[in-house]
Design a protein around this motif. Structure first.
Motif, PDB file in Angstrom:
ATOM      1  N   ARG A 208      82.552 -54.250   0.546  1.00 35.07           N
ATOM      2  CA  ARG A 208      83.285 -52.997   0.644  1.00 35.07           C
ATOM      3  C   ARG A 208      83.776 -52.573  -0.746  1.00 35.07           C
ATOM      4  NH1 ARG A 208      85.779 -50.194   4.705  1.00 35.07           N
ATOM      5  NH2 ARG A 208      85.550 -51.818   6.299  1.00 35.07           N
ATOM      6  N   CYS A 209      83.791 -51.264  -0.992  1.00 32.26           N
ATOM      7  CA  CYS A 209      84.316 -50.739  -2.257  1.00 32.26           C
ATOM      8  C   CYS A 209      85.728 -51.277  -2.493  1.00 32.26           C
ATOM      9  CB  CYS A 209      84.371 -49.213  -2.229  1.00 32.26           C
ATOM     10  SG  CYS A 209      82.762 -48.400  -2.094  1.00 32.26           S
TER      11      CYS A 209
ATOM     12  N   CYS B  61      79.331 -50.469  -4.558  1.00 36.92           N
ATOM     13  CA  CYS B  61      80.207 -49.506  -3.875  1.00 36.92           C
ATOM     14  C   CYS B  61      79.345 -48.375  -3.332  1.00 36.92           C
ATOM     15  CB  CYS B  61      81.267 -48.960  -4.826  1.00 36.92           C
ATOM     16  SG  CYS B  61      82.455 -47.854  -4.011  1.00 36.92           S
ATOM     17  N   ASN B  62      79.428 -48.147  -2.011  1.00 34.97           N
ATOM     18  CA  ASN B  62      78.586 -47.163  -1.364  1.00 34.97           C
ATOM     19  C   ASN B  62      79.352 -46.608  -0.162  1.00 34.97           C
ATOM     20  OD1 ASN B  62      76.512 -46.469   0.857  1.00 34.97           O
ATOM     21  ND2 ASN B  62      75.207 -46.579  -0.961  1.00 34.97           N
ATOM     22  N   GLU B  63      79.602 -45.317  -0.151  1.00 37.55           N
ATOM     23  CA  GLU B  63      80.401 -44.705   0.920  1.00 37.55           C
ATOM     24  C   GLU B  63      79.723 -44.834   2.276  1.00 37.55           C
ATOM     25  OE1 GLU B  63      81.384 -40.711  -0.072  1.00 37.55           O
ATOM     26  OE2 GLU B  63      82.659 -41.262  -1.787  1.00 37.55           O
ATOM     27  N   GLU B  64      78.404 -44.658   2.315  1.00 35.27           N
ATOM     28  CA  GLU B  64      77.681 -44.802   3.583  1.00 35.27           C
ATOM     29  C   GLU B  64      77.848 -46.220   4.118  1.00 35.27           C
ATOM     30  OE1 GLU B  64      73.094 -44.748   5.380  1.00 35.27           O
ATOM     31  OE2 GLU B  64      73.452 -44.349   3.246  1.00 35.27           O
TER      32      GLU B  64
ATOM     33  N   ASP C 152      80.355 -48.331   3.547  1.00 33.57           N
ATOM     34  CA  ASP C 152      81.717 -48.530   4.038  1.00 33.57           C
ATOM     35  C   ASP C 152      81.936 -47.862   5.395  1.00 33.57           C
ATOM     36  OD1 ASP C 152      82.170 -49.925   1.746  1.00 33.57           O
ATOM     37  OD2 ASP C 152      83.758 -48.627   0.977  1.00 33.57           O
ATOM     38  N   ALA C 153      81.320 -46.688   5.591  1.00 33.56           N
ATOM     39  CA  ALA C 153      81.444 -45.999   6.878  1.00 33.56           C
ATOM     40  C   ALA C 153      80.785 -46.807   7.990  1.00 33.56           C
ATOM     41  CB  ALA C 153      80.820 -44.607   6.780  1.00 33.56           C
TER      42      ALA C 153
END
Length: 568
Positions: A471-472, A491-494, A496-497
């Motif tokens: 997770r970021c 770090c990748n928003e997709e 983490d979602a």
């Protein structure tokens, strides 16, 4: 055959209970060897398996995983479930009940306050807890009485068994550690080296990166256990020497992680003093690609931090070419034989969570060259090393000192050289590499290299906490005393979602689908992790050591309380 051996046979068949004849400490001494020497006795300040496992002789969780992945209570009365009322219908809380009469090794009672403190200790934002992913989504913890702990989550948690389950998440004594929270955590040498626990043994003397002397816990909850009065856990050396000490010379009773070429191990097993044991779990030898700049030209405190992206490995095409150049089948054959399987997955098992990603299994040197060429990495001066915008395609590749790993390094360096990548190799003593010392420049957490290789796995059969490591914000950094589980600073928003979606998804088939997506983002879509070999765990025990049950889902020393001496 002695009377004791006959009695032990009766115990094994259930005809006689151990308490009918056993006495704590009656079997004398047991010798354990971990060629990666433990550096600390708490898993909360180290991600190194050798530290987590050594700690498990002393520190225990509320529940553990058996060799089949089943959840079983240890300090808890039972495993909470929806069916028994321990997990709420809305899946937003889990209630643990401690066994009555539990004592710490110093004779003081174990209470719910210790359990709550353990979570607070790990979740302290200044503490740099190495197991923080285990405590994801905790909103609060209530202790309505001395034996009850209620963990409340900020959303429904179909898998509420992250905190306090397995060898990576044991209970700490509040009285011993309450002045060791936050930034002070790593400074509490006495507590970190000599924790007061509930396990079968207590630490008598701890010599970091060398040897641990232990004795039977006088307040262990089973008066007949452990069978051994004293134990020594010796660290250091190498896997070959550790294997020889059990299989050939008989100096030691148990040797962990025999990372040896298959022919070497088979030859040693002919010594007749011991027996190799192996099982597959989730242990994957892999390459981690540093997404941050480890250059020594940067000021200390800024190297390998997210403030400085990696000047070469930020290019996906480079990461993909490095992966394409590797022959995983040959690595497996040379390093592990039947105790290994080539893999493209960070999560290779259980089958429910294992992606069908097999693209990386075919080596493609020409394709790797073409990919680099198209991405603008060319060898303009004919020296065999590609460059782009004045920067040489040159990498530092590090790992721990081990014969198999150095063989891997040599082969991978050759393949990378063939595609125009200059590669410098470095190996670090395993006790230091996996030690987690915030003052050392050579730990795998600090990652002062471009690429590093090691193996890791997760407790139990559900990969949620394991995947949450990336997770970021969970990366090692100066403000966390260089502790953290997101080793490559991904770090990748997709991503983490999807982690958040996994946390609230209950249907197993859907959990499997999400876990596969997460695995593929890291290993296929971004290639920040390059898996190499799904490694079977291989250890060995002497022919006079009974009770050993190899467990790939928890600590290998998970049932040391049940070990005993078999008379010859």
């Amino acid at each position: 055959m002695t009377l004791k051996t006959l009695l032990l046979g009766a115990v094994a068949t259930g005809a006689l209970a151990p308490a009918a004849f056993a006495e704590r400490g009656e079997d004398g001494h047991v010798n354990i060897i971990y060629w990666q020497a433990p550096s600390i006795m708490t898993p909360y300040l180290s991600s190194g398996t050798k530290d987590i496992e050594a700690s498990s002789l002393v520190l225990e969780p509320l529940g553990r995983y058996t060799e089949t992945g089943e959840l079983v209570p240890y300090l808890a009365e039972e495993i909470p479930t929806v069916e028994n009322g321990g997990v709420s219908e809305d899946l937003k809380s889990i209630t643990w009940k401690l066994k009555e009469g539990l004592l710490w090794s110093d004779g003081s009672p174990v209470t719910s306050a210790d359990v709550k403190f353990t979570a607070d200790y790990c979740m302290d934002p200044e503490g740099g807890c190495a197991q923080l992913a285990k405590f994801d989504h905790i909103a609060s913890i209530d202790t309505p009485d001395d034996l009850t702990v209620v963990v409340n989550f900020d959303e429904a948690m179909p898998n509420p068994y992250g905190p306090f389950m397995g060898g990576q998440s044991p209970i700490l004594q509040k009285a011993q550690f309450e002045s060791c929270t936050g930034a002070a955590a790593s400074t509490c040498t006495e507590a970190n080296f000599n924790p007061i626990g509930t396990g079968p043994f207590v630490v008598d003397e701890f010599k970091p990166n060398d040897v641990i002397s232990l004795s039977a816990n006088p307040n262990y909850r089973d008066p007949a256990k452990p069978a051994f009065a004293t134990a020594t856990l010796k660290g250091g050396g190498d896997a070959e020497a550790a294997a020889r000490a059990v299989l050939q010379t008989g100096e030691f009773d148990y040797a962990w992680n025999l990372q040896l070429a298959p022919d070497v191990l088979a030859s040693m097993a002919e010594g007749g003093q011991g027996t190799p044991v192996s099982a597959f779990g989730t242990l994957v030898e892999r390459l981690e690609m540093n997404m941050t700049d480890p250059s020594p030209d940067l000021p200390e405190g800024e190297r390998s931090t997210v403030a400085h992206p990696h000047p070469i490995l930020s290019d996906f095409n480079v990461r993909k070419a490095l992966s394409m150049a590797i022959d995983r089948g040959l690595l497996t054959e040379i390093g592990y034989g039947q105790a290994g399987r080539p893999t493209c997955n960070l999560v290779p098992a259980p089958a429910l969570y294992a992606s069908d990603n097999e693209e990386c299994l075919t080596q493609d040197l020409e394709g790797a060259k073409a990919l680099l060429e198209e991405a603008g990495w060319t060898d303009s001066d004919g020296d065999g090393v590609r460059e782009k915008d004045g920067m040489k395609l040159s990498l530092l590749y590090q790992t721990s000192t081990n014969a198999v790993r150095q063989d891997f390094q040599a082969l991978i360096k050759d393949w990378w050289n063939q595609i125009g990548v200059e590669t410098e190799l470095r190996n670090v003593d395993s006790s230091v590499f996996f030690g987690g010392d915030p003052g050392s420049p050579d730990t795998f957490q600090k990652f002062y290299a471009d690429v590093e290789m090691y193996a890791n796995n997760f407790d139990g059969t559900d990969p949620q906490s394991y995947l949450q490591m990336y997770r970021c914000g969970n990366e090692p950094k100066p403000s966390s005393q260089w502790q953290g589980e997101n080793i490559n600073r991904f770090c990748n928003e997709e991503y983490d979602a999807l982690l958040d979606e996994l946390a609230k998804t209950g249907e197993l088939s859907k959990r499997g689908e999400i876990a596969k997506q997460l695995n593929d983002i890291i290993t296929k879509e971004t290639m920040t992790i390059v898996p190499l070999v799904d490694r079977g765990r291989v250890s060995a025990h002497s022919n006079t050591l009974g009770g050993v049950v190899l467990n790939t889902w928890d600590s290998e020393l998970w049932n040391a309380a049940d070990w005993y001496r078999i008379d010859g």
